[in-house]
Every structure is written in C-alpha cells, then in structure tokens.
Design a protein around this motif. Structure first.
Motif, PDB file in Angstrom:
ATOM      1  N   LEU A  43       0.833  -1.210   0.000  1.00 43.70           N
ATOM      2  CA  LEU A  43       0.000   0.000   0.000  1.00 43.70           C
ATOM      3  C   LEU A  43       0.868   1.260   0.000  1.00 43.70           C
ATOM      4  N   VAL A  44       1.982   1.218   0.751  1.00 44.53           N
ATOM      5  CA  VAL A  44       2.848   2.398   0.818  1.00 44.53           C
ATOM      6  C   VAL A  44       3.517   2.647  -0.534  1.00 44.53           C
ATOM      7  N   VAL A  45       4.020   1.569  -1.158  1.00 42.24           N
ATOM      8  CA  VAL A  45       4.659   1.730  -2.470  1.00 42.24           C
ATOM      9  C   VAL A  45       3.638   2.279  -3.469  1.00 42.24           C
ATOM     10  N   PHE A  46       2.436   1.729  -3.424  1.00 42.19           N
ATOM     11  CA  PHE A  46       1.373   2.230  -4.296  1.00 42.19           C
ATOM     12  C   PHE A  46       1.113   3.714  -4.025  1.00 42.19           C
ATOM     13  N   THR A  47       1.090   4.094  -2.731  1.00 45.58           N
ATOM     14  CA  THR A  47       0.820   5.491  -2.375  1.00 45.58           C
ATOM     15  C   THR A  47       1.895   6.409  -2.924  1.00 45.58           C
ATOM     16  N   TRP A  48       3.151   5.976  -2.784  1.00 42.57           N
ATOM     17  CA  TRP A  48       4.273   6.797  -3.279  1.00 42.57           C
ATOM     18  C   TRP A  48       4.085   7.068  -4.772  1.00 42.57           C
ATOM     19  N   ILE A  49       3.824   5.990  -5.538  1.00 38.24           N
ATOM     20  CA  ILE A  49       3.673   6.139  -6.994  1.00 38.24           C
ATOM     21  C   ILE A  49       2.459   7.016  -7.299  1.00 38.24           C
ATOM     22  N   ALA A  50       1.342   6.732  -6.631  1.00 37.81           N
ATOM     23  CA  ALA A  50       0.107   7.487  -6.914  1.00 37.81           C
ATOM     24  C   ALA A  50       0.279   8.960  -6.556  1.00 37.81           C
ATOM     25  N   ALA A  51       0.977   9.248  -5.447  1.00 40.80           N
ATOM     26  CA  ALA A  51       1.157  10.646  -5.028  1.00 40.80           C
ATOM     27  C   ALA A  51       2.029  11.387  -6.032  1.00 40.80           C
ATOM     28  N   THR A  52       3.013  10.693  -6.592  1.00 39.74           N
ATOM     29  CA  THR A  52       3.905  11.333  -7.564  1.00 39.74           C
ATOM     30  C   THR A  52       3.165  11.603  -8.873  1.00 39.74           C
ATOM     31  N   VAL A  53       2.434  10.603  -9.345  1.00 43.17           N
ATOM     32  CA  VAL A  53       1.649  10.774 -10.570  1.00 43.17           C
ATOM     33  C   VAL A  53       0.633  11.896 -10.373  1.00 43.17           C
ATOM     34  N   ARG A  54       0.041  11.932  -9.193  1.00 42.54           N
ATOM     35  CA  ARG A  54      -0.980  12.906  -8.850  1.00 42.54           C
ATOM     36  C   ARG A  54      -0.398  14.327  -8.823  1.00 42.54           C
TER      37      ARG A  54
END
Lengths: 133, 118
Positions: B60-71
C-alpha cells in the motif's frame, strides 16, 4: 488563486462523480487549490501522529521498559489504540474537511482530538504509577 | 514553467503543491519503515504467513508513493491550464490511511498475543 475561494467558486469544476471518493467529490465545487493541499498535509500529519503513537506503544513492550508489567501493557495498548484512532481520523477528517470546503460550509471540528489528548495523559499517568510499583 | 510574458504568474505559487508532494514522500518513508519493522516482527515471532499483513501495508505504501507522484504531475498540469483547478482524487489518501491502520492493528495483535521480540 490570489483571491482564493471567491475566484475558485467562479471557475470551479462542476460536480464530478468519477473522482474517488464520490462522497466528497460528488458535492459542491472545487475549493481554492491551496486549501485542498493544506488539507492533504494535515491528513499526512495525522498519519505521522498515528505512527508515533503506535511506535510509542510497541517500544514500551519491545524495549521492556522496567515498570510493572501489567501497567506497561495497559499503557502500550492505550498508545496503539490511539494510533489506530488517529489513522481512522486522518481519513475521516480529510474527507469531511474536503467536503465542507467544496460546500463552503464551516470546517468540521477536530472531534476525537480530545480523546487522543486524554488517552496520552492517561497512558503517561499509568507509566508514572508503574515506575513506583 | 515560466509562461508567456502575458501570463507570468507562477503555476504553483508558494510551492504549495511541491511542499505537499514532499510531505507525501516523507510520510510514505516513515510508514514504509514501520511496515518493514512489522514484517520483521511477524516473521520472527509468528511465521511467514503472518507477514502477509505487513507485506500488504508495504505494498500500500509503495502504491501510495507512486500514486502521489503521478498525482503531483497531474496537479501541476491542471494548475497550468487553470490556476483554480487542482482536480485531484483521494486514492492515495485512502491507501496510506489503510496502511497506517494495518500497522496499528498488527501492533495491537502482537501486543495482546505477547509476541513482540524482546
């Protein structure tokens, strides 16, 4: 952006149902971007608070702090439960604040802030008592 | 992005979006460390199967990092075309709150089972 919300209302996006969660983005119009970003940073601060509370509870037991064992476990459980509460509040607070801003309503209260403050005080008192047992 | 002479306003006045991205990243790092510790405790005290909970938090954290950057890139694009339009979503917000809750639940269970390494 300079005039904030007023300008935001004029040019704000119409109601959107495709953005998650729809309980937030299905209402009102886009607020000032700075306020949404500040709301996100507040969410993140709550997440870090949650981590700190959980770490405090785990550290009490993992490092076997030399106080009466039942009181130590009680204090540790209080800290960890407050950490869980803070993580839940992080999400609930972010969503309800964003929604209130979209609807130009008053921001929600900190709600469980009092519970967390009281809990930390109780846990610290329990530790203090444990030191003398 | 400097803009044309007619439009010299910075896209991200006060660097709010960038500051927020940095807050996402440092929070993700902290949660990732906690998830890694959870995985280690679970493996050491219970077994590989139980580590799945910690690994779920880590994912979930790795996903969050990627999603926050894309966002962040998306926010930058949106603000470039309209300074009043952030146009984001709450997916990484939910993912990171979920990871933090998983870590708290793991800590609670390890505590009541008295299975923390000493």
């Amino acid at each position: 952006m300079v005039h904030g919300t007023v300008q935001g209302q004029k040019q704000g996006a119409p109601v959107s149902r495709t953005r998650f969660p729809s309980s937030v983005y299905g209402h009102g119009s886009e607020p000032d971007p700075r306020f949404s970003l500040a709301n996100e940073r507040t969410f993140l601060a709550w997440i870090r608070t949650s981590l700190a509370l959980v770490a405090a509870g785990v550290a009490l037991e993992a490092l076997a702090i030399p106080i009466a064992a039942p009181l130590r476990l009680a204090a540790a459980l209080v800290f960890v439960l407050l950490g869980l509460l803070a993580a839940i509040r992080a999400w609930v607070g972010w969503a309800s604040t964003e929604r209130a801003m979209r609807l130009q309503q008053a921001l929600p209260s900190i709600a469980i802030g009092g519970i967390i403050a009281a809990g930390v005080v109780i846990a610290v008192l329990v530790i203090a008592v444990g030191l003398f047992l | 992005v400097t803009g044309t002479p007619a439009n010299r306003q910075p896209v991200d006045a006060g660097l709010q979006a960038e500051r927020t991205l940095l807050a996402w990243q440092r929070t993700c790092l902290a949660v990732a460390v906690a998830a890694a510790v959870a995985v280690r405790f679970l493996v050491a005290e219970i077994g590989l199967g139980a580590a799945a909970v910690g690994i779920a938090a880590l994912v979930l954290v790795v996903f969050t990092w990627i999603a926050a950057t894309v966002r962040y890139r998306r926010a930058h694009r949106n603000l470039s075309s309209n300074p009043d339009q952030l146009g984001l979503h709450g997916i990484p917000v939910a993912a990171l709150a979920g990871a933090a809750a998983l870590i708290a639940v793991t800590a609670f269970l390890l505590l009541i089972a008295n299975r923390l390494p000493r």
